[in-house]
Scaffold this motif. Structure first.
Motif, short mmCIF file in Angstrom:
data_model
loop_
_atom_site.label_atom_id
_atom_site.label_comp_id
_atom_site.label_asym_id
_atom_site.label_seq_id
_atom_site.Cartn_x
_atom_site.Cartn_y
_atom_site.Cartn_z
N THR A 105 0.87 -1.17 0.00
CA THR A 105 0.00 0.00 0.00
C THR A 105 0.91 1.22 0.00
N ALA A 106 0.82 2.01 -1.03
CA ALA A 106 1.72 3.15 -1.18
C ALA A 106 0.93 4.39 -1.55
N THR A 107 1.59 5.53 -1.45
CA THR A 107 0.96 6.79 -1.81
C THR A 107 1.72 7.41 -2.97
N PRO A 137 14.03 22.58 -7.78
CA PRO A 137 14.66 22.50 -6.46
C PRO A 137 13.74 22.97 -5.33
N THR A 138 12.88 23.93 -5.63
CA THR A 138 11.97 24.44 -4.60
C THR A 138 10.96 23.39 -4.19
N VAL A 139 10.42 22.64 -5.16
CA VAL A 139 9.40 21.64 -4.83
C VAL A 139 10.00 20.32 -4.39
N ILE A 140 11.23 20.04 -4.79
CA ILE A 140 11.84 18.77 -4.42
C ILE A 140 12.32 18.79 -2.97
N GLU A 141 12.68 19.95 -2.45
CA GLU A 141 13.19 20.02 -1.08
C GLU A 141 12.21 19.42 -0.07
N PRO A 142 10.93 19.80 -0.07
CA PRO A 142 10.00 19.15 0.88
C PRO A 142 9.75 17.68 0.57
N ILE A 143 9.87 17.30 -0.70
CA ILE A 143 9.70 15.88 -1.05
C ILE A 143 10.80 15.06 -0.39
N ASP A 144 12.05 15.50 -0.55
CA ASP A 144 13.17 14.78 0.06
C ASP A 144 13.05 14.77 1.58
N ARG A 145 12.68 15.88 2.14
CA ARG A 145 12.62 16.00 3.60
C ARG A 145 11.57 15.05 4.20
N ASN A 146 10.50 14.77 3.45
CA ASN A 146 9.42 13.92 3.94
C ASN A 146 9.51 12.48 3.45
N ASP A 168 7.88 3.17 4.51
CA ASP A 168 7.57 4.29 5.41
C ASP A 168 6.13 4.13 5.87
N PRO A 169 5.90 3.73 7.10
CA PRO A 169 4.52 3.48 7.57
C PRO A 169 3.66 4.73 7.58
N ARG A 170 4.24 5.93 7.58
CA ARG A 170 3.47 7.18 7.62
C ARG A 170 3.42 7.82 6.23
N HIS A 171 3.45 6.99 5.18
CA HIS A 171 3.56 7.50 3.82
C HIS A 171 2.42 8.43 3.43
N ALA A 172 1.18 8.09 3.79
CA ALA A 172 0.04 8.91 3.37
C ALA A 172 0.09 10.29 4.03
N ASP A 173 0.33 10.31 5.34
CA ASP A 173 0.43 11.59 6.05
C ASP A 173 1.54 12.45 5.47
N LYS A 174 2.69 11.82 5.21
CA LYS A 174 3.83 12.58 4.71
C LYS A 174 3.58 13.11 3.30
N ALA A 175 2.85 12.36 2.47
CA ALA A 175 2.55 12.83 1.12
C ALA A 175 1.67 14.07 1.17
N THR A 178 3.68 16.91 2.38
CA THR A 178 4.56 17.38 1.31
C THR A 178 3.81 18.29 0.35
N ALA A 179 2.58 17.89 -0.01
CA ALA A 179 1.78 18.70 -0.94
C ALA A 179 1.54 20.09 -0.37
N ALA A 180 1.20 20.16 0.93
CA ALA A 180 0.96 21.46 1.55
C ALA A 180 2.22 22.31 1.59
N GLU A 181 3.35 21.66 1.87
CA GLU A 181 4.61 22.40 1.94
C GLU A 181 5.06 22.88 0.56
N ILE A 182 4.77 22.10 -0.47
CA ILE A 182 5.10 22.54 -1.84
C ILE A 182 4.30 23.79 -2.19
N GLN A 183 3.01 23.76 -1.90
CA GLN A 183 2.18 24.93 -2.21
C GLN A 183 2.68 26.17 -1.46
N LYS A 184 3.07 25.98 -0.22
CA LYS A 184 3.58 27.10 0.57
C LYS A 184 4.90 27.61 0.00
#
Length: 219
Positions: A105-107, A137-146, A168-175, A178-184
């Motif tokens: 089960t993945a996100t 680079p701006t959008v990848i930074e939160p992806i890598d961090r999460n 990563d058991p918290r994959h859905a939450d982290k995805a 990540t989406a929220a952090e990218i928008q920000k």
């Protein structure tokens, strides 16, 4: 004479100026026995030293070779990691270039730039590249961090996975995070002088991941 298999390897010199006739034949015979024992001891010492020197040289070569392999591995990660996520590189190296099919089960996160086609049509190609190279680079930074892994760049789009191939058991939450952090991160910023809007889709479900391709070229 100190002889080893008939070969002269040393001389034993004894002198006694205090006693006349100190070295009678019986004593000389005893000295011959001692000289033979000395020859054996000297040969054993020489062999031990040779083995010790060889072991030291072998250990040094092993260390040098290990260092060379470590340097080569770091270089592989450094170069290959620009094209494939570093954690995937490590999995590929440990799996000798292959990732076994995995079901989990993945996100999945997919993002692109709103109106990218019309934006690109109005700009020279080098300007488009400049914009994307400032944007990614701006959008990848939160992806890598999460803990997300970018598998594909498709023009302005990205395909990102969470929980595959790195668990990563918290994959859905982290995805979603990540989406929220990218928008920000993108909000109120310009890229090559342009303000961009990012569209993001996130979905969680059963996924099977593995190598796809032919022969020497796979994804």
């Amino acid at each position: 004479p100190i002889l080893d298999k008939g070969k002269l390897i040393g001389l034993l010199y004894l002198e006694n100026p205090l006693v006349r006739g100190a070295f009678v034949p019986e004593r000389v015979k005893m000295l011959d026995v001692l000289a033979a024992q000395a020859a054996i001891s000297l040969e054993n010492a020489r062999l031990y030293q040779s083995i010790s020197d060889y072991a030291d040289a072998l250990e040094l070569r092993v260390k040098e070779r290990t260092r060379e392999l470590e340097d080569a591995y770091l270089k592989l990660r450094e170069v290959f990691g620009k094209y494939v996520p570093r954690r995937v590189v490590e999995s590929l190296v440990s799996g000798e270039g292959s990732l076994k099919p995995t079901q989990a089960t993945a996100t999945m996160l997919f993002s692109d730039i709103e109106g990218f086609t019309s934006i690109a049509e109005r700009m020279p190609p080098e300007k488009v590249l400049q914009m994307l190279n400032e944007y990614f680079p701006t959008v990848i930074e939160p992806i890598d961090r999460n803990g997300g892994i970018v598998h594909q760049f498709q023009g302005d789009g990205m395909l990102v996975t969470f929980n595959l191939p790195i668990a990563d058991p918290r994959h859905a939450d982290k995805a979603v995070k990540t989406a929220a952090e990218i928008q920000k991160a993108v909000h109120n910023r310009t890229f090559a002088g342009l303000t961009l809007r990012t569209r993001i889709g996130v979905n969680t479900g059963e996924v099977t991941a593995g190598n796809v391709g032919s022969g020497d070229r796979v994804s």
